[in-house]
Design a protein around this motif. Structure first.
Motif, PDB file in Angstrom:
ATOM      1  N   LEU A 120      17.753  36.864  53.013  1.00 26.70           N
ATOM      2  CA  LEU A 120      18.872  35.923  52.993  1.00 26.70           C
ATOM      3  C   LEU A 120      18.989  35.165  54.309  1.00 26.70           C
ATOM      4  CD1 LEU A 120      21.536  38.009  51.089  1.00 26.70           C
ATOM      5  CD2 LEU A 120      20.399  35.930  50.303  1.00 26.70           C
ATOM      6  N   ALA A 121      18.726  35.845  55.421  1.00 22.60           N
ATOM      7  CA  ALA A 121      18.762  35.164  56.720  1.00 22.60           C
ATOM      8  C   ALA A 121      17.691  34.088  56.774  1.00 22.60           C
ATOM      9  CB  ALA A 121      18.565  36.174  57.845  1.00 22.60           C
ATOM     10  N   ALA A 122      16.499  34.398  56.320  1.00 23.53           N
ATOM     11  CA  ALA A 122      15.412  33.415  56.317  1.00 23.53           C
ATOM     12  C   ALA A 122      15.757  32.235  55.412  1.00 23.53           C
ATOM     13  CB  ALA A 122      14.104  34.070  55.864  1.00 23.53           C
ATOM     14  N   ALA A 123      16.333  32.512  54.253  1.00 21.30           N
ATOM     15  CA  ALA A 123      16.711  31.440  53.333  1.00 21.30           C
ATOM     16  C   ALA A 123      17.828  30.582  53.919  1.00 21.30           C
ATOM     17  CB  ALA A 123      17.134  32.023  51.987  1.00 21.30           C
ATOM     18  N   SER A 124      18.692  31.179  54.730  1.00 24.64           N
ATOM     19  CA  SER A 124      19.773  30.430  55.369  1.00 24.64           C
ATOM     20  C   SER A 124      19.246  29.544  56.492  1.00 24.64           C
ATOM     21  CB  SER A 124      20.823  31.386  55.949  1.00 24.64           C
ATOM     22  OG  SER A 124      21.417  32.133  54.930  1.00 24.64           O
ATOM     23  N   ILE A 125      18.292  30.083  57.249  1.00 22.85           N
ATOM     24  CA  ILE A 125      17.770  29.353  58.412  1.00 22.85           C
ATOM     25  C   ILE A 125      16.816  28.239  57.982  1.00 22.85           C
ATOM     26  CG2 ILE A 125      16.334  29.573  60.481  1.00 22.85           C
ATOM     27  CD1 ILE A 125      17.484  32.454  60.713  1.00 22.85           C
ATOM     28  N   ALA A 126      15.901  28.547  57.075  1.00 20.33           N
ATOM     29  CA  ALA A 126      14.885  27.569  56.675  1.00 20.33           C
ATOM     30  C   ALA A 126      14.599  27.660  55.180  1.00 20.33           C
ATOM     31  CB  ALA A 126      13.613  27.794  57.474  1.00 20.33           C
ATOM     32  N   PRO A 127      15.568  27.228  54.366  1.00 14.98           N
ATOM     33  CA  PRO A 127      15.335  27.290  52.920  1.00 14.98           C
ATOM     34  C   PRO A 127      14.195  26.364  52.514  1.00 14.98           C
ATOM     35  CG  PRO A 127      17.308  26.019  53.397  1.00 14.98           C
ATOM     36  CD  PRO A 127      16.844  26.604  54.694  1.00 14.98           C
ATOM     37  N   GLU A 128      13.393  26.840  51.584  1.00 15.71           N
ATOM     38  CA  GLU A 128      12.269  26.035  51.106  1.00 15.71           C
ATOM     39  C   GLU A 128      12.645  25.182  49.899  1.00 15.71           C
ATOM     40  OE1 GLU A 128       8.633  28.157  50.667  1.00 15.71           O
ATOM     41  OE2 GLU A 128       8.794  29.096  52.625  1.00 15.71           O
ATOM     42  N   CYS A 129      13.785  25.458  49.304  1.00 11.40           N
ATOM     43  CA  CYS A 129      14.236  24.639  48.177  1.00 11.40           C
ATOM     44  C   CYS A 129      15.756  24.753  48.069  1.00 11.40           C
ATOM     45  CB  CYS A 129      13.565  25.073  46.878  1.00 11.40           C
ATOM     46  SG  CYS A 129      13.993  26.752  46.373  1.00 11.40           S
TER      47      CYS A 129
ATOM     48  N   LYS B  24      18.775  27.786  49.255  1.00 10.55           N
ATOM     49  CA  LYS B  24      19.967  27.461  50.049  1.00 10.55           C
ATOM     50  C   LYS B  24      21.234  27.863  49.302  1.00 10.55           C
ATOM     51  CE  LYS B  24      22.314  25.340  53.317  1.00 10.55           C
ATOM     52  NZ  LYS B  24      22.918  26.252  54.238  1.00 10.55           N
ATOM     53  N   GLU B  25      21.277  27.586  48.010  1.00  7.30           N
ATOM     54  CA  GLU B  25      22.443  27.925  47.205  1.00  7.30           C
ATOM     55  C   GLU B  25      22.668  29.437  47.157  1.00  7.30           C
ATOM     56  OE1 GLU B  25      24.060  27.426  42.641  1.00  7.30           O
ATOM     57  OE2 GLU B  25      22.482  26.094  43.363  1.00  7.30           O
ATOM     58  N   VAL B  26      21.613  30.203  46.931  1.00  2.00           N
ATOM     59  CA  VAL B  26      21.713  31.663  46.883  1.00  2.00           C
ATOM     60  C   VAL B  26      22.163  32.202  48.236  1.00  2.00           C
ATOM     61  CG1 VAL B  26      20.384  33.799  46.674  1.00  2.00           C
ATOM     62  CG2 VAL B  26      20.093  31.987  44.996  1.00  2.00           C
ATOM     63  N   ALA B  27      21.571  31.697  49.308  1.00  2.00           N
ATOM     64  CA  ALA B  27      21.933  32.156  50.651  1.00  2.00           C
ATOM     65  C   ALA B  27      23.400  31.860  50.952  1.00  2.00           C
ATOM     66  CB  ALA B  27      21.031  31.498  51.690  1.00  2.00           C
ATOM     67  N   ASP B  28      23.867  30.681  50.574  1.00  4.94           N
ATOM     68  CA  ASP B  28      25.271  30.326  50.805  1.00  4.94           C
ATOM     69  C   ASP B  28      26.212  31.229  50.023  1.00  4.94           C
ATOM     70  OD1 ASP B  28      24.517  28.315  52.525  1.00  4.94           O
ATOM     71  OD2 ASP B  28      24.779  26.708  51.052  1.00  4.94           O
TER      72      ASP B  28
END
Length: 65
Positions: free
Chosen positions: A13-22, A26-30
């Motif tokens: 989740l941290a990786a998706a928040s910092i540098a989402p690939e799609c 980003k939506e899931v991380a948020d």
């Protein structure tokens, strides 16, 4: 991931928040950031209670006083 699935989920989740690939990442991380923030607050409260109880039980000073 097998040994520490919760830690692995936090890292993902941290990786998706910092540098989402799609946009979906980003939506899931948020969405989960709110859940994790609430969980962290509850852990903080439990930790504070445990530290306070331990200090009272052992007669230790609080906050270094």
């Amino acid at each position: 991931m097998d040994e520490h699935p919760i830690a692995a989920a936090h890292l993902v989740l941290a990786a998706a928040s910092i540098a989402p690939e799609c946009a979906a990442e980003k939506e899931v991380a948020d969405e989960f950031s709110f859940v994790i923030a609430d969980f962290m607050q509850q852990l903080k409260i439990l930790h504070h209670r445990a530290v306070t109880k331990r200090a009272i039980t052992t007669g230790a000073a609080r906050h270094g006083a």
